[in-house]
Motif scaffolding. Structure first.
Motif, short mmCIF file in Angstrom:
data_model
loop_
_atom_site.label_atom_id
_atom_site.label_comp_id
_atom_site.label_asym_id
_atom_site.label_seq_id
_atom_site.Cartn_x
_atom_site.Cartn_y
_atom_site.Cartn_z
N LEU A 6 -22.03 7.98 -34.62
CA LEU A 6 -22.53 7.82 -33.25
C LEU A 6 -21.44 8.04 -32.20
CD1 LEU A 6 -24.91 4.76 -33.65
CD2 LEU A 6 -25.57 7.01 -32.78
N ALA A 7 -20.18 7.82 -32.61
CA ALA A 7 -19.07 7.94 -31.65
C ALA A 7 -18.41 9.31 -31.66
CB ALA A 7 -18.02 6.86 -31.97
N ARG A 8 -18.91 10.24 -32.46
CA ARG A 8 -18.28 11.56 -32.55
C ARG A 8 -18.45 12.33 -31.23
NH1 ARG A 8 -16.05 12.68 -37.26
NH2 ARG A 8 -16.84 11.72 -39.17
N ASN A 9 -17.41 13.03 -30.86
CA ASN A 9 -17.38 13.72 -29.56
C ASN A 9 -18.44 14.80 -29.42
OD1 ASN A 9 -15.23 12.19 -28.64
ND2 ASN A 9 -13.69 13.61 -29.44
N ASP A 10 -18.82 15.44 -30.53
CA ASP A 10 -19.75 16.57 -30.43
C ASP A 10 -21.18 16.16 -30.10
OD1 ASP A 10 -20.08 15.38 -32.92
OD2 ASP A 10 -20.62 17.26 -33.91
N ILE A 11 -21.48 14.86 -30.20
CA ILE A 11 -22.86 14.43 -29.88
C ILE A 11 -22.92 13.33 -28.82
CG2 ILE A 11 -23.69 15.02 -32.21
CD1 ILE A 11 -23.74 11.96 -32.78
N ILE A 12 -21.75 12.87 -28.37
CA ILE A 12 -21.73 11.69 -27.51
C ILE A 12 -22.47 11.89 -26.19
CG2 ILE A 12 -19.58 12.14 -26.25
CD1 ILE A 12 -18.91 9.10 -26.98
N ASN A 13 -22.56 13.14 -25.71
CA ASN A 13 -23.23 13.41 -24.44
C ASN A 13 -24.67 13.89 -24.59
OD1 ASN A 13 -20.96 12.74 -22.83
ND2 ASN A 13 -20.05 14.75 -23.24
N LYS A 14 -25.16 13.92 -25.81
CA LYS A 14 -26.54 14.36 -26.05
C LYS A 14 -27.51 13.21 -25.79
CE LYS A 14 -25.33 17.86 -29.50
NZ LYS A 14 -25.71 19.01 -28.65
#
Length: 219
Positions: free
Chosen positions: A130-138
């Motif tokens: 949940l904290a990974r950068n590639d999905i944090i703004n989705k």
């Protein structure tokens, strides 16, 4: 043409053979719905009747060891069967050796099956994903969907039974054990395993030669 195989038809094949549901579904699709051919194919693969034996008590067996070339990693494995007769069988010994080698070949494997993975490990994996950068703004619903897929993949990576067999990637370790159950006529269970990696958990000393030289000069 894609053939639609009903759940009831899959269950019927399972009842007749004792093979797993996914194996039955695959067999029916490969046989284009022909029940007799699907049964024949399952028997050739050694999958028929395996699951019927899976609940029987298995307290015999052996402890297998495997040390990889270089002696830097090894495995101890306890593999159980029902009788001492099967425990002495060459096929059973080969299976134990292959399983131990499989564990060494799969660095992420820590558990026998997904059901053995503790809830706190799953929760930690979810937190990391949940904290990974590639999905944090989705958007939240998309993030949760992506994380769910990644967790499913991760749990399979941790589970020995979900691994593709290194000697035949077309089957999983669970399939391999089912084949041996059908061949040997007894329940076979992996009870436990322990992986040993040289130096694991130890604080390794690092030599800072420039500092050592400076200390010598100052003294």
């Amino acid at each position: 043409m894609c053939i639609n195989i009903s759940a009831q038809y899959v269950k019927e094949l399972r009842d007749k053979t004792g093979a797993g549901m996914m194996n039955c579904k695959k067999a029916l699709k490969a046989a284009k719905g022909d029940m007799s051919l699907a049964i024949e194919n399952l028997r050739k693969q050694g999958l028929a009747s395996a699951s019927k034996k899976s609940t029987r008590i298995a307290t015999e067996g052996l402890i297998e060891s495997y040390i990889h070339a270089g002696s830097r990693i090894g495995v101890l494995l306890e593999l159980n069967c029902e009788t001492d007769f099967v425990a002495r069988h060459s096929e059973f010994h080969t299976l134990a050796k292959n399983l131990a080698m499989q564990i060494v070949a799969c660095p992420d494997v820590e558990y026998i099956s997904q059901k053995d993975i503790p809830s706190h490990v799953i929760d930690l994996e979810k937190k990391i994903e949940l904290a990974r950068n590639d999905i944090i703004n989705k958007p939240q619903n998309i993030r949760l969907s992506i994380v769910e897929g990644r967790i499913i993949k991760r749990l399979k990576e941790l589970s020995l039974l979900d691994q593709a067999f290194i000697r035949n990637p077309e089957i999983s370790i669970a399939n391999l054990i089912d084949q041996k159950i059908s061949l040997l006529g007894e329940n076979i269970k992996i009870r436990r395993f322990k992986k040993f990696i040289l130096g694991e958990g130890m604080e390794k000393k690092s030599n800072d030669f420039s500092k050592e030289v400076a200390d010598i000069v100052q003294n």
